[in-house]
Motif scaffolding. Structure first.
Motif, short mmCIF file in Angstrom:
data_model
loop_
_atom_site.label_atom_id
_atom_site.label_comp_id
_atom_site.label_asym_id
_atom_site.label_seq_id
_atom_site.Cartn_x
_atom_site.Cartn_y
_atom_site.Cartn_z
N TRP A 52 1.62 42.49 -38.48
CA TRP A 52 0.53 43.62 -38.27
C TRP A 52 -0.56 42.96 -38.62
O TRP A 52 -1.03 42.25 -39.45
CB TRP A 52 1.10 44.94 -39.06
CG TRP A 52 1.31 44.82 -40.37
CD1 TRP A 52 0.51 45.18 -41.42
CD2 TRP A 52 2.28 44.18 -41.04
NE1 TRP A 52 0.97 44.77 -42.69
CE2 TRP A 52 2.30 44.33 -42.62
CE3 TRP A 52 3.59 43.39 -40.75
CZ2 TRP A 52 3.03 43.73 -43.42
CZ3 TRP A 52 4.51 42.84 -41.74
CH2 TRP A 52 3.93 42.94 -43.14
N PRO A 53 -1.74 43.94 -38.25
CA PRO A 53 -3.29 43.70 -38.47
C PRO A 53 -3.41 43.54 -40.02
O PRO A 53 -4.17 42.21 -40.15
CB PRO A 53 -3.98 44.85 -37.81
CG PRO A 53 -2.96 45.73 -36.90
CD PRO A 53 -1.52 45.03 -37.42
N ALA A 54 -2.99 43.94 -40.88
CA ALA A 54 -3.27 43.94 -42.25
C ALA A 54 -2.55 42.44 -42.85
O ALA A 54 -3.64 41.91 -43.74
CB ALA A 54 -2.69 44.88 -43.14
N LEU A 55 -1.53 42.18 -42.47
CA LEU A 55 -1.06 40.88 -42.68
C LEU A 55 -1.74 39.77 -42.01
O LEU A 55 -2.28 38.57 -42.57
CB LEU A 55 0.46 40.88 -42.07
CG LEU A 55 1.12 39.40 -42.54
CD1 LEU A 55 1.03 39.26 -44.28
CD2 LEU A 55 2.65 39.64 -42.07
N GLN A 56 -2.16 39.95 -40.63
CA GLN A 56 -3.02 38.91 -39.78
C GLN A 56 -4.36 38.58 -40.62
O GLN A 56 -4.85 37.58 -40.76
CB GLN A 56 -3.05 39.26 -38.60
CG GLN A 56 -1.78 39.23 -37.87
CD GLN A 56 -1.96 39.80 -36.23
OE1 GLN A 56 -2.55 40.84 -36.13
NE2 GLN A 56 -1.46 39.07 -35.31
N ALA A 57 -4.90 39.71 -41.00
CA ALA A 57 -6.44 39.49 -41.68
C ALA A 57 -6.20 39.08 -42.92
O ALA A 57 -7.28 38.09 -43.23
CB ALA A 57 -6.75 41.04 -41.88
N PHE A 58 -5.04 39.11 -43.82
CA PHE A 58 -4.86 38.41 -45.11
C PHE A 58 -4.86 36.85 -44.68
O PHE A 58 -5.33 35.91 -45.55
CB PHE A 58 -3.83 39.04 -45.84
CG PHE A 58 -3.64 38.27 -47.26
CD1 PHE A 58 -4.34 38.76 -48.20
CD2 PHE A 58 -2.41 37.47 -47.26
CE1 PHE A 58 -4.06 38.09 -49.36
CE2 PHE A 58 -1.99 36.93 -48.51
CZ PHE A 58 -2.94 37.13 -49.62
N VAL A 59 -4.05 36.51 -43.71
CA VAL A 59 -3.67 35.06 -43.51
C VAL A 59 -4.81 34.28 -42.98
O VAL A 59 -5.26 33.28 -43.41
CB VAL A 59 -2.51 35.21 -42.41
CG1 VAL A 59 -2.36 33.73 -41.86
CG2 VAL A 59 -1.20 35.52 -42.91
N THR A 79 -8.67 30.01 -43.66
CA THR A 79 -9.78 29.56 -42.91
C THR A 79 -10.43 28.24 -43.65
O THR A 79 -10.36 28.32 -44.87
CB THR A 79 -10.81 30.66 -43.08
OG1 THR A 79 -10.55 31.86 -42.54
CG2 THR A 79 -12.23 30.13 -42.51
N ALA A 80 -10.57 27.42 -42.66
CA ALA A 80 -10.79 26.12 -43.22
C ALA A 80 -10.04 25.44 -44.27
O ALA A 80 -10.29 24.88 -45.30
CB ALA A 80 -12.68 26.22 -44.05
N ILE A 81 -8.71 25.42 -44.05
CA ILE A 81 -7.60 25.31 -44.71
C ILE A 81 -7.70 23.48 -45.03
O ILE A 81 -7.45 23.18 -46.20
CB ILE A 81 -6.08 25.50 -44.28
CG1 ILE A 81 -5.20 25.24 -45.33
CG2 ILE A 81 -6.01 24.81 -42.92
CD1 ILE A 81 -3.84 25.56 -44.87
N ASP A 82 -8.29 22.76 -44.03
CA ASP A 82 -8.36 21.35 -43.89
C ASP A 82 -9.33 20.97 -45.00
O ASP A 82 -9.57 19.74 -45.40
CB ASP A 82 -8.50 20.72 -42.84
CG ASP A 82 -7.09 21.10 -41.87
OD1 ASP A 82 -6.05 21.01 -42.37
OD2 ASP A 82 -7.31 21.00 -40.51
N LYS A 83 -10.36 21.83 -45.36
CA LYS A 83 -11.59 21.26 -46.24
C LYS A 83 -11.06 21.92 -47.59
O LYS A 83 -12.09 21.92 -48.52
CB LYS A 83 -12.56 22.06 -45.61
CG LYS A 83 -12.98 21.25 -44.28
CD LYS A 83 -14.41 21.86 -43.68
CE LYS A 83 -14.71 21.23 -42.41
NZ LYS A 83 -15.76 21.75 -42.06
N MET A 84 -10.24 22.76 -47.99
CA MET A 84 -9.80 23.24 -49.19
C MET A 84 -9.63 22.25 -50.38
O MET A 84 -9.12 21.12 -49.97
CB MET A 84 -8.82 24.20 -49.13
CG MET A 84 -8.91 25.49 -48.37
SD MET A 84 -7.42 26.63 -48.43
CE MET A 84 -8.09 28.01 -47.65
#
Length: 570
Positions: A203-210, A215-220
């Motif tokens: 649902w939208p709230a879960l999608q926003a948290f994800v 975001t930019a997981i490869d640069k973390m």
């Protein structure tokens, strides 16, 4: 530096009460609601024969805090009773057995109130609605089938659960008659079976948290990447998969393996959260579809044919069925498992799932209120919101037992198995089954139904049990075997089938051995078997009283020689 000010200690928080301390372990099993149900229960034991197993059952109910119990037993304590009863002593000799057992049982727990009824059973059950004060009935064999039939009629009319108990030597049995529809919400499934993450329907709230966390997981940094909740990893890589597969999700086992090994595992193979994500792939990538059992319950006639007096269970079931029809899924339970994550992120994720669960249950509650209004339900009978919320949390694991009447043997009528004949016929050829013991108990009951006497110490007033007279042992043995073999043949005929030799001969020989052992017992109860059986029965009684876990459906057998139990639906 010293000070003259008096130090004020903070008040104690959540100090357990004396009752909570006393019942701590069981409260962990069935909670406060289950304990209240237990304390509001009044059980009646119709005690016959040696009467050991029924008393042992009550012992295991008095200890956890049953509210009230009554024992109807007009017998006087004999020397034989002193040899098998732990709840009688030398001073009890010659006194009413009901009085003495009630007195000693009450010493186990002052919270339980006991009542002794010395009235003859025949006159007691002749009264109108005599079982109205009771929540559950225990009936110990041997008993005149006409009397048992009357008790069953009372129980059926009042929808009172009834247990019928046998204990003979090394063998014991109990059958349970529940109301026609006995639903259970708190089935307490294995925690691993209750995880519902809705990975395929976020649902939208879960999608926003994800989105925020990946975001930019490869640069973390390795630290940040190693603390992304695995739910976020699954949803992130699922989106990557869908982009490369035309919007499809992994469907087959092979595709799920590919998704796990080629997408999730390659993200960061040495991190614990990635291991958690890999372990959850096969289970999480399944649509949140309820089982066929749950769908059958939600679509049961009782859920659609509502009235002003319908059980709250069926109104809530109707509301959840409407929710499922509208959303294609059951209400979200709202709990998430432990996982590798920053504490703040885990708490946020918990709240996202809890808030969605609250939204779903709020919608169901609204539908319930509409159903209450449309059926003309009294405002005084308004369903508690907590009951609805609890149902929503456990909707995927609800259970319904369709109660069946006790199999009561009549002296002049053949035993019928009706719609269960074919299933029980299969049991005859199952080497693991204890159906031979069940047939022997039926034969024992039929013997009792056709042999009466004015008084019998072992069989109780009005009945004679096999083997109670040493002079009649050989004759009783042959009669028991003959009755049992006839029951076997009638079952095979009713099922419209046949059993070829050597299976047929071996099966009848097995039944004969059990019959001989029962006759050898002479109606006597061994205390260790009675004690164990009392524990088994009490466990099922508590399930029925609290409406938690899943009770036996509907017959349980114990073989003390092989130390085995077996459950049959008859």
């Amino acid at each position: 530096m010293a000070t003259n000010q008096t130090e004020v200690l903070p008040p104690f928080q959540d100090v357990p009460t004396a009752k909570e301390k006393r019942y701590d372990r069981q409260l962990r099993l069935w909670g406060a609601a289950g304990q209240i149900a237990l304390e509001e229960t009044h059980i009646i034991l119709v005690n016959n024969g040696p009467g050991v197993t029924g008393i042992e059952t009550l012992k295991n109910l008095v200890l956890p805090g049953i509210g009230q119990f009554s024992i109807i037993d007009p017998a006087l304590v004999s020397e034989a009773d002193l040899g098998v009863h732990f709840f009688l002593d030398d001073s009890s000799l010659g006194k009413f057995r009901a009085d003495e057992t009630v007195k000693l049982l009450m010493e186990l727990n002052p919270d339980a109130k006991g009542h002794a009824i010395k009235e003859p059973l025949e006159t007691f059950i002749a009264k109108d609605k005599v079982f109205t004060p009771y929540t559950l009935i225990l009936v110990a064999a041997p008993i005149d089938p006409a009397v048992l039939s009357t008790i069953q009629k009372h129980a059926t009319a009042l929808q009172i659960p009834t247990f019928y108990i046998h204990s003979l030597g090394y063998y014991s049995h109990f059958s349970v008659q529940l109301p026609e529809a006995f639903p259970i919400v708190d089935t307490h499934p294995d925690p691993t079976a209750t995880t519902d993450l809705r990975v395929l329907k976020p649902w939208p709230a879960l999608q926003a948290f994800v989105q925020e966390k990946t975001t930019a997981i490869d640069k973390m940094s390795a630290h940040d990447k190693g603390h992304i909740p695995y739910i976020c990893l699954l949803l992130h890589y699922l989106a990557v998969w869908q982009e490369q597969h035309g919007g499809r999700v992994p469907d087959t086992y092979k595709e799920k393996q590919e998704f796990r090994d080629s997408y999730v595992r390659t993200g960061s193979p040495d991190e614990e959260n990635f291991d958690e994500a890999c372990a959850a792939v096969l289970k999480s990538l399944n649509p949140p579809t309820p089982s066929s059992t749950v769908r059958d319950i939600l679509g049961a006639p009782e859920a659609s044919e509502l009235t002003a007096t319908s059980s709250p269970f069926w109104l809530i079931a109707n509301a959840i069925q409407q929710f499922y029809s509208s959303h294609g899924e059951l209400p979200l339970p709202g709990a998430i498992p432990d996982m590798e994550a920053q504490s703040a992120d885990y708490i946020r994720l918990q709240n996202i799932y809890k808030n969605k669960a609250r939204e779903d249950s709020t919608e169901v509650i609204k539908t319930v209120r509409q159903l209450e209004k449309s059926t003309g339900r009294s405002p005084k009978l308004a369903i508690d919101e907590k009951e609805v919320e609890n149902f929503c949390k456990g909707a995927a694991h609800i259970h319904l037992v369709r109660g069946r009447p006790l199999q009561i043997v009549q002296a002049t009528e053949p035993i019928r198995f009706a719609d269960r004949a074919k299933a029980l016929m299969f049991e005859l050829t199952n080497s693991e089954s204890l159906i031979g013991e069940y047939i022997a108990f039926l034969a024992w009951d039929q013997f009792v139904a056709t042999h009466t006497t004015s008084a019998s110490n072992m069989g109780g007033e009005g009945v004679r049990v096999p083997g109670s007279d040493e002079l009649e042992f050989e004759g009783d043995k042959e009669k028991m075997i003959g009755i049992a073999h006839k029951i076997v043949d009638c079952l095979i005929t009713e099922a419209g089938d046949r059993i070829e030799d050597p299976e047929y001969t071996e099966m009848k020989e097995n039944v004969a051995k059990i019959c001989i052992e029962m006759v050898r017992a002479g109606g006597g109860e061994l205390h260790n078997i009675a004690s164990l059986t009392g524990g088994l029965i009490a466990q099922e009684v508590i399930k029925v009283i609290t409406k938690q876990y899943t009770p036996v459906d509907n017959t349980c057998l114990f073989d003390g020689i092989a130390s085995r139990t077996y459950v049959l639906r008859v």
